[in-house]
Motif scaffolding. Structure first.
Motif, mmCIF file in Angstrom:
data_model
loop_
_atom_site.group_PDB
_atom_site.id
_atom_site.type_symbol
_atom_site.label_atom_id
_atom_site.label_comp_id
_atom_site.label_asym_id
_atom_site.label_seq_id
_atom_site.Cartn_x
_atom_site.Cartn_y
_atom_site.Cartn_z
ATOM 1 N N HIS A 11 0.842 -1.188 0.000
ATOM 2 C CA HIS A 11 0.000 0.000 0.000
ATOM 3 C C HIS A 11 0.881 1.243 0.000
ATOM 4 C CE1 HIS A 11 -2.811 -3.063 1.471
ATOM 5 N NE2 HIS A 11 -3.783 -2.272 1.062
ATOM 6 N N ARG A 12 0.307 2.364 -0.451
ATOM 7 C CA ARG A 12 1.052 3.620 -0.473
ATOM 8 C C ARG A 12 0.087 4.788 -0.327
ATOM 9 N NH1 ARG A 12 4.721 4.070 -5.445
ATOM 10 N NH2 ARG A 12 2.829 4.795 -6.503
ATOM 11 N N LEU A 13 0.551 5.836 0.339
ATOM 12 C CA LEU A 13 -0.228 7.061 0.509
ATOM 13 C C LEU A 13 0.027 7.995 -0.669
ATOM 14 C CD1 LEU A 13 0.548 7.566 4.292
ATOM 15 C CD2 LEU A 13 -1.683 6.969 3.336
ATOM 16 N N GLU A 14 -1.058 8.440 -1.312
ATOM 17 C CA GLU A 14 -0.968 9.331 -2.467
ATOM 18 C C GLU A 14 -1.941 10.497 -2.288
ATOM 19 O OE1 GLU A 14 1.050 9.222 -4.935
ATOM 20 O OE2 GLU A 14 1.680 7.159 -5.332
ATOM 21 N N ILE A 15 -1.726 11.551 -3.057
ATOM 22 C CA ILE A 15 -2.627 12.700 -3.085
ATOM 23 C C ILE A 15 -3.282 12.751 -4.460
ATOM 24 C CG2 ILE A 15 -2.826 15.202 -2.872
ATOM 25 C CD1 ILE A 15 -0.301 15.156 -1.157
ATOM 26 N N ASP A 16 -4.624 12.759 -4.500
ATOM 27 C CA ASP A 16 -5.311 12.789 -5.792
ATOM 28 C C ASP A 16 -5.384 14.214 -6.339
ATOM 29 O OD1 ASP A 16 -7.298 14.080 -4.387
ATOM 30 O OD2 ASP A 16 -8.737 12.425 -4.458
ATOM 31 N N ASP A 17 -6.034 14.379 -7.472
ATOM 32 C CA ASP A 17 -6.088 15.688 -8.141
ATOM 33 C C ASP A 17 -6.786 16.759 -7.308
ATOM 34 O OD1 ASP A 17 -4.782 14.580 -10.280
ATOM 35 O OD2 ASP A 17 -6.624 14.114 -11.388
ATOM 36 N N SER A 18 -7.674 16.336 -6.413
ATOM 37 C CA SER A 18 -8.382 17.303 -5.570
ATOM 38 C C SER A 18 -7.632 17.632 -4.285
ATOM 39 C CB SER A 18 -9.773 16.764 -5.224
ATOM 40 O OG SER A 18 -9.668 15.585 -4.421
ATOM 41 N N GLY A 19 -6.459 17.015 -4.102
ATOM 42 C CA GLY A 19 -5.666 17.263 -2.903
ATOM 43 C C GLY A 19 -6.015 16.377 -1.728
ATOM 44 N N THR A 20 -6.815 15.332 -1.962
ATOM 45 C CA THR A 20 -7.217 14.421 -0.888
ATOM 46 C C THR A 20 -6.181 13.315 -0.733
ATOM 47 O OG1 THR A 20 -9.546 14.845 -1.376
ATOM 48 C CG2 THR A 20 -9.037 12.878 -0.063
ATOM 49 N N LEU A 21 -5.857 13.000 0.518
ATOM 50 C CA LEU A 21 -4.910 11.925 0.801
ATOM 51 C C LEU A 21 -5.614 10.576 0.695
ATOM 52 C CD1 LEU A 21 -1.919 11.451 1.814
ATOM 53 C CD2 LEU A 21 -2.926 11.203 4.088
ATOM 54 N N LEU A 22 -5.040 9.694 -0.116
ATOM 55 C CA LEU A 22 -5.631 8.369 -0.335
ATOM 56 C C LEU A 22 -4.620 7.275 -0.050
ATOM 57 C CD1 LEU A 22 -7.380 9.018 -3.784
ATOM 58 C CD2 LEU A 22 -8.450 9.082 -1.525
ATOM 59 N N THR A 23 -5.118 6.095 0.311
ATOM 60 C CA THR A 23 -4.290 4.908 0.428
ATOM 61 C C THR A 23 -4.602 4.003 -0.753
ATOM 62 O OG1 THR A 23 -4.280 5.019 2.835
ATOM 63 C CG2 THR A 23 -3.694 2.920 1.842
ATOM 64 N N ILE A 24 -3.586 3.725 -1.569
ATOM 65 C CA ILE A 24 -3.806 2.890 -2.743
ATOM 66 C C ILE A 24 -3.044 1.585 -2.586
ATOM 67 C CG2 ILE A 24 -4.124 4.914 -4.220
ATOM 68 C CD1 ILE A 24 -1.299 4.360 -5.329
ATOM 69 N N LYS A 25 -3.565 0.542 -3.231
ATOM 70 C CA LYS A 25 -2.905 -0.755 -3.222
ATOM 71 C C LYS A 25 -2.033 -0.865 -4.460
ATOM 72 C CE LYS A 25 -3.726 -5.729 -2.818
ATOM 73 N NZ LYS A 25 -4.744 -6.802 -2.659
ATOM 74 N N LEU A 26 -0.796 -1.255 -4.263
ATOM 75 C CA LEU A 26 0.150 -1.373 -5.371
ATOM 76 C C LEU A 26 -0.023 -2.706 -6.082
ATOM 77 C CD1 LEU A 26 3.330 0.055 -3.603
ATOM 78 C CD2 LEU A 26 1.670 1.296 -4.982
ATOM 79 N N ARG A 27 0.302 -2.710 -7.342
ATOM 80 C CA ARG A 27 0.252 -3.951 -8.092
ATOM 81 C C ARG A 27 1.468 -4.797 -7.777
ATOM 82 N NH1 ARG A 27 -1.583 -1.977 -14.193
ATOM 83 N NH2 ARG A 27 -3.618 -1.112 -13.576
ATOM 84 N N SER A 28 1.290 -6.108 -7.802
ATOM 85 C CA SER A 28 2.397 -7.031 -7.525
ATOM 86 C C SER A 28 3.431 -6.981 -8.654
ATOM 87 C CB SER A 28 1.877 -8.444 -7.373
ATOM 88 O OG SER A 28 0.941 -8.504 -6.327
#
Length: 406
Positions: free
Chosen positions: A389-406
């Motif tokens: 998993h990784r913490l990212e910021i989307d286009d609206s500036g919201t902090l998201l947790t995304i799952k990385l691909r293997s």
């Protein structure tokens, strides 16, 4: 990746990181071998010594959250210079023999290391984004080398200088050297106005389970590390070892961390899932603790080596997780403040509890069970924080947790 316009070249930057890293552990590890000698003078009680080992770790946690604010106001390079100034002053003050100055100096040391240690991962992410995780391993290796020097040289320096206080004060020279070199070789630009105006995502991180998992892993594994820094020589002396041998056992354990500290990020790179590497390192910690504290004396050196390999690797991976779980340098700085601030605050409880247990004459076996319980909790957090998993910021500036691909 090309370094930023105002940065030194890559080799100079790595050299500076190593030099700064060398200063962040002698201030902590140099005290532990001297505790039996300080206690024998009768000026400080066991409780006072417990507070002395707890205070710097607590300050690491309490002052780490101020690092992003300081970087926005002064710039990250000037903030690091300020941290080195405070560290130098704290080391000099701790060398005075009066109890109040010993505690004030220790407080300043903890505050400065909290600032320095929090800002450096963000600097790695900014300057060497393509290899920030590996740079973290090099930096951790420097931490371990500094810790080993502090533990191994404390008693010889005290004997040579004729005073435990002068032994503690002698590390001021290394800090001043790092300060002068940093100011000379690293440009000190003013803060970025856009960065100064940013409010960041600190509040959003507080609601992120991933951020908490990384923080709790950092706190639990650091608690074990600072118990070793603060009390391992005392525990060994109680088992019948001399001050010198106890100090060298601790030094050997910390020196061994060099190898796993540099190797662990490479191991973590083999897969986006860091759980196998984390559990492997924690297993070495458990085996090492059992051999050193409860095993036969013939296995004390192998136990110290395994303990060092495990702790060097687990700490390096804890710092690497900050980088790997951050989508950019800004998130890395804020996550570093949360992880190290909250983690070290929790970690401070470990040395304090062990000191209270010693004061209550609880035996080595009881203390070992406490350490293994902390280790089990660290393993549970590693299984969560090590996922893809990784913490990212989307286009609206919201902090998201995304799952990385293997």
């Amino acid at each position: 990746m090309t370094l930023s316009r105002k940065s030194p070249n890559r080799l100079k930057f790595i050299f500076l990181m190593i030099l700064v890293g060398l200063n962040l552990r002698p201030a902590l590890s140099s005290l532990a071998p001297l505790l039996p000698r300080i206690a024998s003078e009768g000026e400080l009680s066991v409780l006072s010594l417990s507070l002395l080992t707890t205070l710097p770790v607590l300050c690491l946690g309490l002052f780490a959250p101020f690092s992003p604010w300081l970087a926005r106001r002064l710039g990250i390079e000037r903030s690091l210079a300020l941290g080195l100034i405070i560290l130098s002053f704290g080391l000099a003050l701790r060398g005075l023999t009066h109890a109040p100055t010993l505690f004030i100096g220790t407080l300043l040391i903890g505050a400065s290391i909290g600032i320095l240690g929090t800002l450096l991962p963000a600097l790695f992410k900014r300057e060497l984004a393509d290899s920030a995780d590996l740079m973290t391993g090099v930096y951790t290796m420097a931490l371990c080398l500094g810790g080993a020097l502090g533990a191994g040289l404390s008693i010889p320096l005290a004997d040579a200088l004729g005073s435990w206080s002068l032994s503690l004060m002698s590390w001021t020279s290394l800090a001043i050297t790092a300060l002068i070199t940093w100011c000379w070789m690293m440009p000190q630009p003013p803060p970025d106005p856009q960065l100064s105006a940013s409010n960041g995502h600190a509040r959003a991180l507080l609601s992120s389970p991933l951020a908490w998992q990384v923080m709790l892993f950092m706190g639990s594994q650091s608690s074990l590390a600072y118990i070793v820094f603060g009390w391992l020589p005392t525990l060994l002396v109680r088992q019948g070892y001399s001050e010198g041998e106890a100090g060298w056992l601790m030094s050997a354990s910390i020196l061994t961390q060099l190898f796993s500290a540099i190797a662990a990020p490479w191991l973590a790179r083999l897969n986006k899932d860091q759980r196998p590497a984390l559990i492997a390192m924690l297993s070495l910690v458990g085996i090492g603790l059992l051999l050193v504290l409860l095993g036969p004396s013939s296995l004390r050196w192998p136990g110290a080596i395994l303990l060092g390999l495990g702790q060097g690797g687990s700490f390096s991976l804890a710092l690497t997780l900050i980088v790997l779980r951050s989508g950019n340098s800004k998130i890395a700085g804020e996550l570093s403040a949360l992880v190290q601030g909250g983690g070290y605050t929790l970690a401070a409880l470990g040395p304090l509890v062990v000191g209270l247990m010693l004061d209550a004459n609880i035996g080595i076996k009881g203390i070992t069970w406490l350490l293994l319980s902390i280790l089990a909790f660290a393993a549970s957090m590693a299984l969560l924080a090590g996922r893809q998993h990784r913490l990212e910021i989307d286009d609206s500036g919201t902090l998201l947790t995304i799952k990385l691909r293997s």
